[in-house]
Design a protein around this motif. Structure first.
Motif, PDB file in Angstrom:
ATOM      1  N   CYS A  10       0.845  -1.202   0.000  1.00  0.00           N
ATOM      2  CA  CYS A  10       0.000   0.000   0.000  1.00  0.00           C
ATOM      3  C   CYS A  10       0.878   1.248   0.000  1.00  0.00           C
ATOM      4  CB  CYS A  10      -0.882  -0.030   1.251  1.00  0.00           C
ATOM      5  SG  CYS A  10      -1.971   1.393   1.387  1.00  0.00           S
ATOM      6  N   ILE A  12      -0.620   4.495   0.741  1.00  0.00           N
ATOM      7  CA  ILE A  12      -1.470   5.578   1.234  1.00  0.00           C
ATOM      8  C   ILE A  12      -0.793   6.290   2.401  1.00  0.00           C
ATOM      9  CG2 ILE A  12      -3.668   6.112   2.367  1.00  0.00           C
ATOM     10  CD1 ILE A  12      -4.936   3.839   0.775  1.00  0.00           C
ATOM     11  N   CYS A  13      -0.170   5.526   3.284  1.00  0.00           N
ATOM     12  CA  CYS A  13       0.537   6.194   4.385  1.00  0.00           C
ATOM     13  C   CYS A  13       1.830   5.455   4.708  1.00  0.00           C
ATOM     14  CB  CYS A  13      -0.368   6.415   5.586  1.00  0.00           C
ATOM     15  SG  CYS A  13      -0.830   4.961   6.515  1.00  0.00           S
ATOM     16  N   PRO A  15       3.316   3.257   6.735  1.00  0.00           N
ATOM     17  CA  PRO A  15       3.686   1.861   6.958  1.00  0.00           C
ATOM     18  C   PRO A  15       3.943   1.052   5.686  1.00  0.00           C
ATOM     19  CG  PRO A  15       1.871   2.460   8.391  1.00  0.00           C
ATOM     20  CD  PRO A  15       2.089   3.619   7.468  1.00  0.00           C
ATOM     21  N   TYR A  16       3.413   1.485   4.551  1.00  0.00           N
ATOM     22  CA  TYR A  16       3.607   0.748   3.287  1.00  0.00           C
ATOM     23  C   TYR A  16       3.248  -0.730   3.486  1.00  0.00           C
ATOM     24  CZ  TYR A  16       6.668   4.424   1.129  1.00  0.00           C
ATOM     25  OH  TYR A  16       7.217   5.545   0.569  1.00  0.00           O
ATOM     26  N   CYS A  17       2.054  -1.002   4.032  1.00  0.00           N
ATOM     27  CA  CYS A  17       1.685  -2.371   4.397  1.00  0.00           C
ATOM     28  C   CYS A  17       1.702  -3.316   3.189  1.00  0.00           C
ATOM     29  CB  CYS A  17       0.282  -2.392   4.994  1.00  0.00           C
ATOM     30  SG  CYS A  17       0.158  -1.417   6.488  1.00  0.00           S
ATOM     31  N   SER A  44      -2.587  -4.810   7.795  1.00  0.00           N
ATOM     32  CA  SER A  44      -2.921  -3.661   6.945  1.00  0.00           C
ATOM     33  C   SER A  44      -4.222  -3.112   7.499  1.00  0.00           C
ATOM     34  CB  SER A  44      -3.111  -4.061   5.478  1.00  0.00           C
ATOM     35  OG  SER A  44      -4.335  -4.734   5.326  1.00  0.00           O
ATOM     36  N   CYS A  45      -4.618  -1.937   7.069  1.00  0.00           N
ATOM     37  CA  CYS A  45      -5.929  -1.434   7.487  1.00  0.00           C
ATOM     38  C   CYS A  45      -6.887  -1.541   6.294  1.00  0.00           C
ATOM     39  CB  CYS A  45      -5.821   0.002   7.999  1.00  0.00           C
ATOM     40  SG  CYS A  45      -5.730   1.246   6.715  1.00  0.00           S
ATOM     41  N   LYS A  47      -8.299   0.698   4.614  1.00  0.00           N
ATOM     42  CA  LYS A  47      -8.098   1.657   3.520  1.00  0.00           C
ATOM     43  C   LYS A  47      -7.228   1.031   2.431  1.00  0.00           C
ATOM     44  CE  LYS A  47      -6.558   4.960   6.136  1.00  0.00           C
ATOM     45  NZ  LYS A  47      -6.668   5.531   7.445  1.00  0.00           N
ATOM     46  N   GLY A  48      -6.186   0.341   2.857  1.00  0.00           N
ATOM     47  CA  GLY A  48      -5.304  -0.303   1.884  1.00  0.00           C
ATOM     48  C   GLY A  48      -6.058  -1.330   1.062  1.00  0.00           C
ATOM     49  N   HIS A 183      -1.959   5.768  11.997  1.00  0.00           N
ATOM     50  CA  HIS A 183      -0.841   4.851  11.753  1.00  0.00           C
ATOM     51  C   HIS A 183       0.515   5.534  11.759  1.00  0.00           C
ATOM     52  CE1 HIS A 183      -3.863   1.852  10.988  1.00  0.00           C
ATOM     53  NE2 HIS A 183      -4.437   2.695  10.177  1.00  0.00           N
TER      54      HIS A 183
HETATM   55  S1  SF4 Z   1      -2.921  -0.386   4.620  1.00  0.00           S
HETATM   56 FE1  SF4 Z   1      -3.613   1.320   5.906  1.00  0.00          FE
HETATM   57  S2  SF4 Z   1      -1.987   1.594   7.451  1.00  0.00           S
HETATM   58 FE2  SF4 Z   1      -1.138   0.365   5.767  1.00  0.00          FE
HETATM   59  S3  SF4 Z   1      -0.141   1.847   4.413  1.00  0.00           S
HETATM   60 FE3  SF4 Z   1      -2.224   1.521   3.649  1.00  0.00          FE
HETATM   61  S4  SF4 Z   1      -3.479   3.117   4.583  1.00  0.00           S
HETATM   62 FE4  SF4 Z   1      -1.558   3.014   5.725  1.00  0.00          FE
END
Ligand code: SF4
Length: 709
Positions: A10, A12-13, A15-17, A44-45, A47-48, A183
């Protein structure tokens, strides 16, 4: 039917999950957390995972669009054009503007999503400098310019931000942050809540400082002390005062790594804990106890985030935070605050270029931070008498909704001759554009995790291929900007018949003996790197020429007068003054993700005003009623929703809403909410001139009932 599974991540933020995509016949059919990932192990959350819906959203841009009607018409009349036509037209118009108005007439704005693209991030200078010497703006002056300015002054490099060592700390103090929701920013950490729970499990302690009873504070993590908004500097200064004048510190150790200690002591002398207690809502005893516990812990760490950054004194607060870590002996110590080198040391890339960053302008004293001017002056700069801006290129940003004073900025943008927006959606800002150019999403883009360099709790580097080729005529941002430069007849990455947008990444990987090819051979394309050496903070992070941390940079000393003024103003405020804070939720990130129907449920269908029931009762306001929220700068109308987690005297709204004019976003427009940033001050004198940071939280507001019709 051809099927394959692709390990990706991911963007988006921070952590790059790790994510796992299933692809059937060239289409992504599922996106889940990646249980095989050697670091994230399935974290992951939502959103990812829901980003697949962004990828599949029928509202996504697939072709370059050209506006056919006047910008004064609220809804753009866009028609599809070819890339060659769009690039040729834009190149010719930009050249004409430069010919008539000079090299400073093209402004650029870069948003937050693009910094997660390594091909853009590592080529940003080359991709933007080619458009001339015009003003540069970006999302950072809305939420973190204070940290950039702070680190540039203290460490000599704006990308140095010592992060809390969650894995070993015995005491964590988190101010204005909410890891369960956000996060963590300026820190690459997987599953921060699990790591916070582990602190308590091993006998340590976590304390949050926040005006809300935040989701991160649980019996398994720690408690919240509910601070009055925008008083964090005084709280932190009070802690440091306790350390310097009551608890004591190892002067010899501090001076081994730092200079100007006496000047810092002189500054802090004026801010004892008593003064903090008088305005912060945190008792003197509590401040003293935190200072004692922090210093008594075998290793203690400290962190602050957006809730402090967006206040009026985020820069001074960040200074105090770093000095608390240094003087308590926790900076560059395992379990304290660390700097991780990761796969390549990068601090030197953000080394301060000049000792005196300020210059005089027609808008008063100004500076740039990380090359960026204050967003609060964007409209004025566009309308400059000396160097008027005539063209704006927006890369993956939504300044209309993220900068305060939407109407003012909208009017200034109306006066531009050319607006070009690169985005994945026709956003509120794109609706004003002459050309909207379709960018790839992160599932269509090759990448590695460069943004976390310097801030990785668990150093690692991961690679992802593009999971699928770009849909339609979507192109990567580096390619689009290069194509526009090429159309202007200027040098670009496309001059090379085989462009190499990853050349800088490859060079950086060599530092650790890695390469993209080597990463591709590893499980989940991920290399786990050695644990951070605490001494790396002193060896790699500090970029001041003398190698010393500056305890009291000249730029901060100027903050004393404003701190004094603000403290007196706080003391003089009426007891029932309401303070507005910004509140994130777990579904949206800024103005992203607003077009997903799955996110439009219960309280997330609009942008309510959250208020403690006590405050509502004392004002005769009712839950579910419409209220007017007013400042000296604007007024919005919102539904009132009770929230007992808020400290009395504090109300909250979320930013990123106000999508009523985003005609290209079907779902977001059906649930537009209201743009709370309209309440914020903009223009000269409305931002922290030392850091360019806008104030978007801790704002004095008045809330009144709106009589029902
Ligand atoms: S899965 Fe969620 S916490 Fe992880 S990078 Fe994406 S938005 Fe951020």
């Amino acid at each position: 039917m051809s099927t394959k599974k692709v390990h990706t991540f991911c963007r988006i933020c921070e952590p790059y999950c790790g994510l796992l995509a299933e692809v059937e016949d060239g289409r992504i059919v599922s996106l889940t957390n990646d249980k095989d990932h050697p670091l994230h192990k399935g974290f992951s959350c939502h959103k990812g995972i829901r980003y697949l819906r962004v990828h599949q959203d029928p509202d996504r841009l697939n072709h370059p669009l050209r506006r056919g009607n006047a910008r004064s018409e609220e809804r753009g009349d866009f028609a599809q054009v070819s890339w060659d036509q769009a690039a040729t037209d834009i190149g010719a118009k930009l050249n004409d503007i430069v010919r008539r108005y000079g090299d400073k007439a093209i402004a650029m704005y870069t948003g937050n999503p693009i910094v997660f693209s390594s091909s853009f991030f590592t080529n940003a200078e080359a991709l933007t400098a080619g458009f001339g010497a015009g003003p540069r703006f970006g999302a950072l002056t809305q939420d973190c310019a204070n940290k950039f300015a702070g680190s540039e002054a203290i460490y000599g490099a704006f990308l140095v931000h010592p992060f809390p060592d969650f894995l070993h700390t015995d005491y964590f103090l988190g101010i204005g942050c909410n890891p369960a929701i956000s996060h963590m920013a300026f820190m690459e950490v997987s599953d921060p809540m699990a790591k916070l729970r582990a602190i308590k499990q091993r006998g340590g302690k976590t304390v949050f400082i926040n005006p809300r009873q935040i989701e991160s504070a649980t019996p398994e993590t720690g408690d919240v002390l509910q601070i009055r908004p925008d008083t964090d500097f005084y709280f932190l200064a009070g802690l440091l005062h306790e350390i310097i004048f009551k608890i004591g510190y190892d002067r010899q150790r501090v001076e081994k790594h730092a200079k100007n200690l006496d000047e810092l002591i002189e500054f802090v002398k004026g801010w004892p804990a008593e003064r903090a207690a008088s305005v912060s809502g945190i008792s003197l005893d509590a401040i003293r106890e935190i200072a004692r516990e922090f210093c008594a812990a075998p290793a203690a760490s400290i962190y602050m985030s957006t809730g402090v950054n967006q206040g009026s004194q985020g820069l001074l607060a960040y200074w105090m935070l770093n000095m608390i870590s240094l003087l308590s002996g926790n900076l560059g110590k395992r379990g304290g605050n660390l700097h991780s080198v990761g796969f390549c040391p990068t601090a030197q890339f953000s080394k301060r270029k000049q000792d005196q960053p300020f210059f005089q302008s027609e808008f008063g004293e100004m500076r740039a931070i990380a090359g960026t001017l204050p967003g609060n002056l964007m409209a004025e700069v566009f309308e400059s008498r000396q160097n008027p801006v005539k063209a704006l290129i927006v890369v993956s940003g939504n300044p209309l909704l993220s900068i305060g004073g939407e109407a003012r900025l909208r009017a200034a943008m109306q006066g531009l001759e050319l607006i070009v927006v690169l985005d994945i959606y026709r956003s509120a800002t794109a609706e004003l554009a002459d050309y909207v150019l379709p960018a790839t999403d992160f599932l269509e883009r090759e990448d590695i995790n460069t943004l976390g360099l310097g801030h990785q709790l668990e150093p690692h580097v991961q690679y992802t291929p593009a999971v699928v080729p770009p849909h339609g005529e979507r192109r990567e941002d580096w390619w689009i900007l290069s194509r526009l430069l090429q159309a202007m007849g200027r040098p670009s990455l496309l001059d090379d018949p085989q462009p190499k947008p990853f050349a800088a990444v490859e060079a950086m990987l060599q530092y650790s003996g890695l390469s993209l090819d080597k990463l591709k051979e590893l499980p989940c394309q991920t290399a786990i790197l050695p644990e951070t050496n605490p001494e790396d903070l002193f060896r790699f992070a500090v970029q001041n020429d003398d190698g010393l941390i500056d305890c009291c940079p000249e730029v901060f000393r100027r903050g004393h007068a404003s701190a004094e003024r603000h403290w007196r103003a706080l003391l003089a405020e009426p007891k029932d003054q309401l303070k507005l804070i910004t509140r994130r939720n777990g579904l949206m990130v800024n103005s992203w993700m607003h077009n997903l129907q799955v996110h439009k449920k219960s309280v997330h269908m609009t942008n309510p005003l959250w208020m403690n029931p006590q405050d509502a009762e004392s004002r005769g306001l009712f839950g579910g009623s419409e209220v007017s929220v007013q400042t000296d700068f604007g007024q919005v109308q919102a539904e009132l929703v009770f929230d007992e987690t808020l400290r009395p005297g504090v109300v909250a709204m979320s930013h990123g809403w106000g999508q009523s004019k985003a005609y290209g976003l079907t779902t977001a427009r059906r649930f537009p909410g209201v743009n709370v940033n309209q309440l914020a001050a903009v223009g000269p004198g409305t931002f922290d001139v030392l850091s360019n940071q806008a104030q978007l939280t801790g704002i004095n507001v008045k809330v009144t009932a709106i009589p029902s019709p």
